[in-house]
Design a protein around this motif. Structure first.
Motif, PDB file in Angstrom:
ATOM      1  N   ILE A  45       0.854  -1.187   0.000  1.00 22.52           N
ATOM      2  CA  ILE A  45       0.000   0.000   0.000  1.00 22.52           C
ATOM      3  C   ILE A  45       0.886   1.233   0.000  1.00 22.52           C
ATOM      4  O   ILE A  45       1.808   1.345   0.806  1.00 22.52           O
ATOM      5  N   GLY A  46       0.630   2.118  -0.918  1.00 24.12           N
ATOM      6  CA  GLY A  46       1.372   3.364  -1.004  1.00 24.12           C
ATOM      7  C   GLY A  46       2.585   3.331  -1.900  1.00 24.12           C
ATOM      8  O   GLY A  46       3.194   4.377  -2.155  1.00 24.12           O
ATOM      9  N   TYR A  47       2.952   2.162  -2.425  1.00 22.39           N
ATOM     10  CA  TYR A  47       4.125   2.061  -3.278  1.00 22.39           C
ATOM     11  C   TYR A  47       3.975   2.996  -4.484  1.00 22.39           C
ATOM     12  O   TYR A  47       3.027   2.895  -5.250  1.00 22.39           O
ATOM     13  N   HIS A  48       4.888   3.941  -4.597  1.00 23.08           N
ATOM     14  CA  HIS A  48       4.910   4.938  -5.679  1.00 23.08           C
ATOM     15  C   HIS A  48       3.548   5.616  -5.861  1.00 23.08           C
ATOM     16  O   HIS A  48       3.129   5.888  -6.982  1.00 23.08           O
ATOM     17  N   SER A  49       2.871   5.922  -4.737  1.00 23.40           N
ATOM     18  CA  SER A  49       1.525   6.499  -4.803  1.00 23.40           C
ATOM     19  C   SER A  49       1.399   7.894  -4.205  1.00 23.40           C
ATOM     20  O   SER A  49       0.380   8.545  -4.394  1.00 23.40           O
ATOM     21  N   VAL A  50       2.371   8.350  -3.438  1.00 25.17           N
ATOM     22  CA  VAL A  50       2.262   9.660  -2.792  1.00 25.17           C
ATOM     23  C   VAL A  50       2.539  10.739  -3.832  1.00 25.17           C
ATOM     24  O   VAL A  50       3.627  10.823  -4.390  1.00 25.17           O
ATOM     25  N   THR A  51       1.506  11.526  -4.099  1.00 22.56           N
ATOM     26  CA  THR A  51       1.628  12.575  -5.112  1.00 22.56           C
ATOM     27  C   THR A  51       1.719  13.966  -4.497  1.00 22.56           C
ATOM     28  O   THR A  51       2.208  14.886  -5.139  1.00 22.56           O
ATOM     29  N   THR A  52       1.234  14.109  -3.257  1.00 26.77           N
ATOM     30  CA  THR A  52       1.191  15.421  -2.628  1.00 26.77           C
ATOM     31  C   THR A  52       1.680  15.325  -1.185  1.00 26.77           C
ATOM     32  O   THR A  52       1.257  14.442  -0.443  1.00 26.77           O
ATOM     33  N   VAL A  53       2.566  16.249  -0.808  1.00 25.94           N
ATOM     34  CA  VAL A  53       3.036  16.359   0.573  1.00 25.94           C
ATOM     35  C   VAL A  53       2.828  17.801   1.011  1.00 25.94           C
ATOM     36  O   VAL A  53       3.279  18.723   0.338  1.00 25.94           O
ATOM     37  N   THR A  54       2.107  17.986   2.112  1.00 21.95           N
ATOM     38  CA  THR A  54       1.932  19.325   2.679  1.00 21.95           C
ATOM     39  C   THR A  54       2.486  19.327   4.094  1.00 21.95           C
ATOM     40  O   THR A  54       2.376  18.332   4.813  1.00 21.95           O
ATOM     41  N   VAL A  55       3.078  20.439   4.462  1.00 21.08           N
ATOM     42  CA  VAL A  55       3.713  20.574   5.767  1.00 21.08           C
ATOM     43  C   VAL A  55       3.286  21.899   6.383  1.00 21.08           C
ATOM     44  O   VAL A  55       3.167  22.909   5.682  1.00 21.08           O
ATOM     45  N   SER A  56       3.051  21.888   7.694  1.00 17.83           N
ATOM     46  CA  SER A  56       2.719  23.125   8.406  1.00 17.83           C
ATOM     47  C   SER A  56       3.351  23.090   9.792  1.00 17.83           C
ATOM     48  O   SER A  56       3.826  22.058  10.240  1.00 17.83           O
ATOM     49  N   GLY A  57       3.341  24.227  10.456  1.00 18.79           N
ATOM     50  CA  GLY A  57       3.805  24.310  11.832  1.00 18.79           C
ATOM     51  C   GLY A  57       5.271  24.653  12.021  1.00 18.79           C
ATOM     52  O   GLY A  57       5.691  24.951  13.129  1.00 18.79           O
ATOM     53  N   GLY A  58       6.053  24.604  10.957  1.00 19.29           N
ATOM     54  CA  GLY A  58       7.470  24.933  11.087  1.00 19.29           C
ATOM     55  C   GLY A  58       7.674  26.437  11.162  1.00 19.29           C
ATOM     56  O   GLY A  58       6.752  27.220  10.933  1.00 19.29           O
ATOM     57  N   GLN A  59       8.881  26.831  11.500  1.00 19.01           N
ATOM     58  CA  GLN A  59       9.195  28.258  11.504  1.00 19.01           C
ATOM     59  C   GLN A  59      10.640  28.465  11.103  1.00 19.01           C
ATOM     60  O   GLN A  59      11.478  27.611  11.328  1.00 19.01           O
ATOM     61  N   ALA A  80      11.930  13.695   0.262  1.00 21.48           N
ATOM     62  CA  ALA A  80      13.107  12.886  -0.072  1.00 21.48           C
ATOM     63  C   ALA A  80      13.085  11.557   0.683  1.00 21.48           C
ATOM     64  O   ALA A  80      13.455  10.518   0.125  1.00 21.48           O
ATOM     65  N   SER A  81      12.632  11.578   1.932  1.00 25.70           N
ATOM     66  CA  SER A  81      12.534  10.345   2.719  1.00 25.70           C
ATOM     67  C   SER A  81      11.488   9.409   2.130  1.00 25.70           C
ATOM     68  O   SER A  81      11.714   8.193   2.025  1.00 25.70           O
ATOM     69  N   LEU A  82      10.348   9.973   1.742  1.00 25.49           N
ATOM     70  CA  LEU A  82       9.295   9.162   1.123  1.00 25.49           C
ATOM     71  C   LEU A  82       9.765   8.592  -0.215  1.00 25.49           C
ATOM     72  O   LEU A  82       9.461   7.447  -0.558  1.00 25.49           O
ATOM     73  N   ALA A  83      10.513   9.368  -0.963  1.00 25.46           N
ATOM     74  CA  ALA A  83      11.054   8.887  -2.239  1.00 25.46           C
ATOM     75  C   ALA A  83      12.044   7.747  -1.997  1.00 25.46           C
ATOM     76  O   ALA A  83      11.998   6.721  -2.683  1.00 25.46           O
ATOM     77  N   SER A  84      12.934   7.913  -1.020  1.00 26.08           N
ATOM     78  CA  SER A  84      13.912   6.867  -0.700  1.00 26.08           C
ATOM     79  C   SER A  84      13.224   5.579  -0.252  1.00 26.08           C
ATOM     80  O   SER A  84      13.738   4.485  -0.486  1.00 26.08           O
ATOM     81  N   ALA A  85      12.072   5.726   0.387  1.00 27.62           N
ATOM     82  CA  ALA A  85      11.339   4.564   0.890  1.00 27.62           C
ATOM     83  C   ALA A  85      10.398   3.972  -0.154  1.00 27.62           C
ATOM     84  O   ALA A  85       9.681   3.013   0.125  1.00 27.62           O
ATOM     85  N   GLY A  86      10.364   4.565  -1.350  1.00 28.42           N
ATOM     86  CA  GLY A  86       9.548   4.005  -2.426  1.00 28.42           C
ATOM     87  C   GLY A  86       8.097   4.440  -2.439  1.00 28.42           C
ATOM     88  O   GLY A  86       7.260   3.793  -3.066  1.00 28.42           O
ATOM     89  N   TYR A  87       7.777   5.546  -1.777  1.00 29.90           N
ATOM     90  CA  TYR A  87       6.383   5.991  -1.717  1.00 29.90           C
ATOM     91  C   TYR A  87       6.040   7.111  -2.699  1.00 29.90           C
ATOM     92  O   TYR A  87       4.901   7.215  -3.137  1.00 29.90           O
ATOM     93  N   MET A  88       6.989   7.951  -3.052  1.00 33.83           N
ATOM     94  CA  MET A  88       6.695   9.058  -3.969  1.00 33.83           C
ATOM     95  C   MET A  88       6.525   8.517  -5.389  1.00 33.83           C
ATOM     96  O   MET A  88       7.276   7.657  -5.824  1.00 33.83           O
ATOM     97  N   GLY A  89       5.514   9.032  -6.079  1.00 32.75           N
ATOM     98  CA  GLY A  89       5.285   8.628  -7.456  1.00 32.75           C
ATOM     99  C   GLY A  89       3.819   8.704  -7.807  1.00 32.75           C
ATOM    100  O   GLY A  89       2.981   9.095  -6.995  1.00 32.75           O
ATOM    101  N   ALA A  90       3.499   8.319  -9.018  1.00 30.80           N
ATOM    102  CA  ALA A  90       2.114   8.407  -9.497  1.00 30.80           C
ATOM    103  C   ALA A  90       1.658   7.089 -10.120  1.00 30.80           C
ATOM    104  O   ALA A  90       0.845   7.078 -11.026  1.00 30.80           O
ATOM    105  N   GLU A  91       2.183   5.970  -9.622  1.00 29.08           N
ATOM    106  CA  GLU A  91       1.829   4.677 -10.205  1.00 29.08           C
ATOM    107  C   GLU A  91       0.535   4.107  -9.633  1.00 29.08           C
ATOM    108  O   GLU A  91      -0.239   3.494 -10.341  1.00 29.08           O
ATOM    109  N   GLY A  92       0.326   4.247  -8.350  1.00 29.30           N
ATOM    110  CA  GLY A  92      -0.851   3.663  -7.702  1.00 29.30           C
ATOM    111  C   GLY A  92      -1.955   4.679  -7.530  1.00 29.30           C
ATOM    112  O   GLY A  92      -1.924   5.775  -8.102  1.00 29.30           O
TER     113      GLY A  92
END
Length: 177
Positions: A45-59, A80-92
Motif C-alpha cells: 500500500i502506497g508504493y509509488h503512490s504519494v503525489t502530494t506532501v503538505t507541511v505546516s507548523g514549522g518556523q 526525499a525520505s518518502l522517495a527513498s522509501a519508495g512511496y513518492m510517485g504516481a503509479e498507484g
C-alpha cells in the motif's frame, strides 16, 4: 598602537558573534535514507503512490536566536525520505501526506542536546484517511559532534526530525499492510 589592538579585539568579537549565529536546519541531514524494513515495494500500500506532501507548523530560523525547522526544509526532507522509501510517485491510487509540526522541544543549553519533535501525520487516499497519528521522536547531538552550542542544537533538530520520519514510516508500514 592602542587603536590597532582595539580594532583587532573588535574583529575577534565580531567573528565570535558570527560563529555563534544560529543556522537553519539542513534538509539533507533530516532525510531518512532507504532503510531495510521501511522501504515499500510493488504490491505494498502506497508504493509509488504519494503525489502530494503538505507541511505546516514549522518556523524559520532567527540567526540571533535558535535554530528551528522551516516548513520548506521539513517538506524537502519528508519528500526525499518518502522517495527513498519508495512511496513518492504516481503509479498507484494517489495518496496525500500531511505533516503538522506540533512542537519542537529544545533545551536552552547543554553539553549534549536532545530535541523532541511532535508531528501529526495524516495520510489520505480517495478522500479517506488511511493513517492519522501523532508521532514523537528525540534526536541528540553531543559535544564531540559540535563544540558550538547553536550547531549542536541544529544537529539535534535534524536528528529529531529524521527519527520522527523514521517512526512515521515504521508505524505507517505496520498499519498499511
Amino acid at each position: 598602537m592602542m587603536i590597532r589592538r582595539f580594532a583587532a579585539a573588535a574583529a575577534v568579537v565580531a567573528l565570535m558573534g558570527v560563529a555563534a549565529c544560529a543556522s537553519p536546519s539542513n534538509p539533507a541531514m533530516m532525510t531518512l535514507p532507504a532503510t531495510p524494513g521501511l522501504t515499500a515495494s510493488a504490491g505494498d500500500i502506497g508504493y509509488h503512490s504519494v503525489t502530494t506532501v503538505t507541511v505546516s507548523g514549522g518556523q524559520g530560523t532567527n540567526p540571533m536566536w535558535t535554530s528551528q525547522v522551516s516548513n520548506a526544509d521539513f517538506k524537502t526532507a519528508l519528500e526525499a525520505s518518502l522517495a527513498s522509501a519508495g512511496y513518492m510517485g504516481a503509479e498507484g491510487e494517489p495518496m496525500e501526506v500531511s505533516a503538522s509540526l506540533i512542537d519542537l522541544k529544545q533545551p536552552f543549553a547543554g553539553l549534549d542536546m536532545s530535541v523532541t519533535s511532535q508531528i501529526r501525520y495524516t495520510v489520505t487516499r480517495a478522500e479517506q484517511t488511511v493513517f492519522d497519528e501523532m508521532v514523537a521522536a528525540t534526536g541528540t547531538a553531543t559535544m564531540s559532534q559540535a563544540f558550538v552550542g547553536v550547531e549542536r542544537l541544529r544537529m539535534a533538530n535534524e536528528a529529531s526530525i529524521r527519527e520522527n520520519i523514521k517512526e512515521f514510516l515504521t508505524r505507517f508500514r505496520a498499519r498499511a499492510r
